[in-house]
Structures are given as structure tokens and as C-alpha cells.
Design a protein around this motif. Sequence first.
Motif, PDB file in Angstrom:
ATOM      1  N   UNK A  20       0.846  -1.197   0.000  1.00 61.49           N
ATOM      2  CA  UNK A  20       0.000   0.000   0.000  1.00 61.49           C
ATOM      3  C   UNK A  20       0.882   1.247   0.000  1.00 61.49           C
ATOM      4  N   UNK A  21       0.452   2.270  -0.711  1.00 62.25           N
ATOM      5  CA  UNK A  21       1.174   3.544  -0.787  1.00 62.25           C
ATOM      6  C   UNK A  21       1.065   4.263   0.556  1.00 62.25           C
ATOM      7  N   UNK A  22       2.185   4.792   1.030  1.00 62.23           N
ATOM      8  CA  UNK A  22       2.211   5.531   2.292  1.00 62.23           C
ATOM      9  C   UNK A  22       1.466   6.851   2.223  1.00 62.23           C
ATOM     10  N   UNK A  23       1.170   7.350   1.035  1.00 62.06           N
ATOM     11  CA  UNK A  23       0.464   8.615   0.885  1.00 62.06           C
ATOM     12  C   UNK A  23      -1.019   8.403   0.589  1.00 62.06           C
ATOM     13  N   UNK A  24      -1.344   7.641  -0.481  1.00 58.89           N
ATOM     14  CA  UNK A  24      -2.755   7.523  -0.900  1.00 58.89           C
ATOM     15  C   UNK A  24      -3.408   6.218  -0.453  1.00 58.89           C
ATOM     16  N   UNK A  54      -3.420   3.368  -1.750  1.00 58.81           N
ATOM     17  CA  UNK A  54      -3.824   2.468  -2.839  1.00 58.81           C
ATOM     18  C   UNK A  54      -2.720   1.459  -3.086  1.00 58.81           C
ATOM     19  N   UNK A  55      -3.026   0.427  -3.838  1.00 67.56           N
ATOM     20  CA  UNK A  55      -2.069  -0.632  -4.135  1.00 67.56           C
ATOM     21  C   UNK A  55      -0.894  -0.084  -4.946  1.00 67.56           C
ATOM     22  N   UNK A  56       0.317  -0.545  -4.597  1.00 68.04           N
ATOM     23  CA  UNK A  56       1.527  -0.135  -5.309  1.00 68.04           C
ATOM     24  C   UNK A  56       2.100  -1.371  -5.995  1.00 68.04           C
ATOM     25  N   UNK A  57       2.304  -1.274  -7.311  1.00 70.48           N
ATOM     26  CA  UNK A  57       2.862  -2.383  -8.077  1.00 70.48           C
ATOM     27  C   UNK A  57       4.336  -2.122  -8.341  1.00 70.48           C
ATOM     28  N   UNK A  58       5.075  -3.204  -8.636  1.00 74.06           N
ATOM     29  CA  UNK A  58       6.516  -3.154  -8.755  1.00 74.06           C
ATOM     30  C   UNK A  58       7.011  -2.067  -9.710  1.00 74.06           C
ATOM     31  N   UNK A  59       6.361  -1.891 -10.839  1.00 75.69           N
ATOM     32  CA  UNK A  59       6.823  -0.946 -11.864  1.00 75.69           C
ATOM     33  C   UNK A  59       6.721   0.513 -11.411  1.00 75.69           C
ATOM     34  N   UNK A  60       5.894   0.804 -10.405  1.00 78.31           N
ATOM     35  CA  UNK A  60       5.695   2.188  -9.974  1.00 78.31           C
ATOM     36  C   UNK A  60       6.073   2.432  -8.521  1.00 78.31           C
ATOM     37  N   UNK A  61       6.798   1.505  -7.897  1.00 80.45           N
ATOM     38  CA  UNK A  61       7.065   1.634  -6.468  1.00 80.45           C
ATOM     39  C   UNK A  61       8.357   2.398  -6.180  1.00 80.45           C
ATOM     40  N   UNK A  62       8.321   3.130  -5.067  1.00 79.17           N
ATOM     41  CA  UNK A  62       9.495   3.771  -4.482  1.00 79.17           C
ATOM     42  C   UNK A  62       9.488   3.369  -3.013  1.00 79.17           C
ATOM     43  N   UNK A  63      10.621   2.852  -2.525  1.00 80.58           N
ATOM     44  CA  UNK A  63      10.706   2.425  -1.134  1.00 80.58           C
ATOM     45  C   UNK A  63      11.457   3.486  -0.340  1.00 80.58           C
ATOM     46  N   UNK A  64      10.853   3.927   0.759  1.00 80.63           N
ATOM     47  CA  UNK A  64      11.481   4.934   1.613  1.00 80.63           C
ATOM     48  C   UNK A  64      11.080   4.654   3.052  1.00 80.63           C
ATOM     49  N   UNK A  65      12.063   4.406   3.909  1.00 76.72           N
ATOM     50  CA  UNK A  65      11.832   4.208   5.340  1.00 76.72           C
ATOM     51  C   UNK A  65      10.803   3.099   5.590  1.00 76.72           C
ATOM     52  N   UNK A  88       3.834   5.374  -4.584  1.00 79.12           N
ATOM     53  CA  UNK A  88       3.790   5.520  -6.032  1.00 79.12           C
ATOM     54  C   UNK A  88       4.806   6.588  -6.405  1.00 79.12           C
ATOM     55  N   UNK A  89       5.369   6.521  -7.575  1.00 79.84           N
ATOM     56  CA  UNK A  89       6.299   7.560  -8.021  1.00 79.84           C
ATOM     57  C   UNK A  89       5.604   8.920  -7.994  1.00 79.84           C
ATOM     58  N   UNK A  90       4.334   8.949  -8.394  1.00 80.98           N
ATOM     59  CA  UNK A  90       3.601  10.224  -8.409  1.00 80.98           C
ATOM     60  C   UNK A  90       3.221  10.711  -7.010  1.00 80.98           C
ATOM     61  N   UNK A  91       3.240   9.840  -6.016  1.00 77.72           N
ATOM     62  CA  UNK A  91       2.924  10.239  -4.633  1.00 77.72           C
ATOM     63  C   UNK A  91       4.178  10.578  -3.828  1.00 77.72           C
ATOM     64  N   UNK A  92       5.339  10.354  -4.404  1.00 78.40           N
ATOM     65  CA  UNK A  92       6.593  10.573  -3.682  1.00 78.40           C
ATOM     66  C   UNK A  92       7.008  12.034  -3.845  1.00 78.40           C
TER      67      UNK A  92
END
Length: 192
Positions: free
Chosen positions: A7-11, A13-24, A29-33
Motif C-alpha cells: 500500500x502507498x504511504x500517501x494515498x 492504494x495498491x503499489x505495483x513493482x513498476x511504480x514503487x518507491x521504497x522509503x523508510x 507511487x512515483x507520483x505520490x513521492x
Amino acid sequence: MSSALKRCGRCQKAVYFAEEVLCDQQYFHISCFHCTACKKRLDSTTVSVHKDEIYCKSCYGKKYGPKGYGFGQGAGILNMDRGEGLGITSEESAPHRPTTNENTSNFARKFGGSDKCPRCGRNVYMAEKVIGAGSSWHKGKCFTCASCGKALESTTLTDKDGEIYCKGCYGKNFGPKGYGYGGGAGTLQYTQ
């Protein structure tokens, strides 16, 4: 083979491998980062984390960093932003109180005067100032041992009754005396 849904830390919603950013240990999502405060896009070199929120380094510094003179953003930066947009309330400054400096020269009135050297009694200006034993001294001529005249540094300085000494002279003049304290056979004696 089932993997846990990220799950996205911001929205949320589900995060898939192609659009994920891992932080802490959180996925985004790249667009939510982006920065929580200014919405600027972030990457691994510009992100700062506070609890579950992510900020750019600038907004993080304004909101959670040290405050006051000397904690600016670098040389030559004039920034009037006090962080009100980030929820930071500015503190009211104390009213101006005039100085009680007895030095009434025009230069001293304009620039705040200077300290007096305890050895020679003259003014000590910033370019020649060394601080030791709680006082300001002239760098070359007055910041010396009162006994032997050796130039001192902050690490080789000891003081007694407002005068400064090198560690050797201080020990010789004010240190413990008697057998076992450097006065017996086998000690190195200095003669002049």
C-alpha cells in the motif's frame, strides 16, 4: 505463490513493482513521492522523513531543524520565509533595549565597542582577539604566559587570579610541592 499487497504511504492504494518507491520501510507511487509541505518531487538524495511524513530537505529544515541566527541555508542566501505555510508559528522578538556601553566614541556607538585586554588594558578588536580564561586577549603580544612569556593556545592555558600561565609554569608556581611531586632526584630542572 501470493505476495502481500503493498500500500502507498500517501494515498493507501495498491503499489505495483513498476511504480514503487521504497522509503523508510514504506512504499510510495512515483507520483505520490513528493514533499508533504511544498509538493516538490523527491528522490533518494532530497528526501527527509519525520514519523510517517516525507519532506524535501528545505521544508524539513524549516519545520524541524534548528532555529536562529547561524542556521541559514548557505552563504549568500536571503530568505524571508519563516515557514508559516508549514504550520510553524514565528516567535515574537523581544523589544529593543539600548546598550549600556560606557565607551562613547562614534565608532563604538556605531559598532558596539570592544572588550578590554586584562594584561595591557587596551581595546581588543575582532581581528586580534583570542578568548582564554573568560577574557579577551591580544593574540600575539598579551596571550602569553605571565611567568615565562611563552605564547599560549587554548589547550596549553591555565589561569589563576585573572592571569594566564603555561601548564609548566602553573605547576611549578602553584602545583603541589614535596617528595613525589617533581622536586626530588631525577627530575629535569630548567635554569636560565
